[in-house]
Design a protein around this motif. Sequence first.
Motif, PDB file in Angstrom:
ATOM      1  N   ASP A 202      -0.920  44.170  55.136  1.00  0.00           N
ATOM      2  CA  ASP A 202      -1.789  45.289  55.487  1.00  0.00           C
ATOM      3  C   ASP A 202      -1.167  46.577  54.947  1.00  0.00           C
ATOM      4  O   ASP A 202      -0.134  47.033  55.462  1.00  0.00           O
ATOM      5  N   GLU A 204      -2.137  49.649  55.202  1.00  0.00           N
ATOM      6  CA  GLU A 204      -2.177  50.771  56.143  1.00  0.00           C
ATOM      7  C   GLU A 204      -1.027  50.680  57.143  1.00  0.00           C
ATOM      8  O   GLU A 204      -0.433  51.691  57.516  1.00  0.00           O
ATOM      9  N   ARG A 205      -0.746  49.454  57.607  1.00  0.00           N
ATOM     10  CA  ARG A 205       0.352  49.279  58.557  1.00  0.00           C
ATOM     11  C   ARG A 205       1.701  49.132  57.856  1.00  0.00           C
ATOM     12  O   ARG A 205       2.744  49.283  58.482  1.00  0.00           O
ATOM     13  N   GLU A 211      -3.687  36.999  61.580  1.00  0.00           N
ATOM     14  CA  GLU A 211      -5.021  37.125  62.132  1.00  0.00           C
ATOM     15  C   GLU A 211      -5.620  35.740  62.334  1.00  0.00           C
ATOM     16  O   GLU A 211      -5.155  34.753  61.746  1.00  0.00           O
TER      17      GLU A 211
END
Length: 235
Positions: A202, A204-205, A211
């Motif tokens: 990810d 953004e993280r 998941e």
Amino acid sequence: MPEALQTLLEKLQTRFGDALLDCRLDRAEATIEIPPDQALAIFSALRDEPDFAFEQVMDVCGVDYAAYGDVEWATSESTNQGFSRGVVERATGRGPTAIQVADGQTFAGKGRFAAVYQLLSVSRNQRLRVRVFAPDDELPVVPSVVHLWAGANWFEREAFDLFGIVFEGHPDLRRILTDYGFIGHPFRKDFPLIGQVEMRYDPERGRVVYEPVSIDPRVLVPRVIRKDNRYLESH
């Protein structure tokens, strides 16, 4: 049968007698099956006695015999049609989550899990396959041979990681291939074929995230193209 293999089988039967649950030629290789409670004594003899002198263990692998011989592929016409077709969802592990293996066919009804050892005698130029079934399907345990052959260390860890077979007496039995915090044993027949989680990076993280699985389990049916214009000659 080659004379050398016949001689080896005769020596095994003479030396171990009723302790051998099976002794035969299988796929051009001498194969024996031994009980786990006598495994260490037999392995020690196979290594140390001059008639055998198996100095090396070339491989140790786990086997899950759940639903042994039960397949979901129609292959009898594959030679004529050029492909195999998935016909029915009857294999264990097809669901989106792990399921309990139902009572069914195993290898000659001997149990679900086995450890298989490939031994090599360099001095006598001979090989031997040894199979040991775990007596308990819920918690499969067989004795470790690391103190006899140090090279079995990683092989036993691999079988523990992928099949959940516990090698009693192993000095450092822990996972070797799967990720940290991995749940389950991926080579077991009841482990979901689609897995239990998806992993991706990810941005953004700034880290890897886990998941729920987003794909649906299904039997794959190949698409057969009988005519393709791309391969027609131009006129």
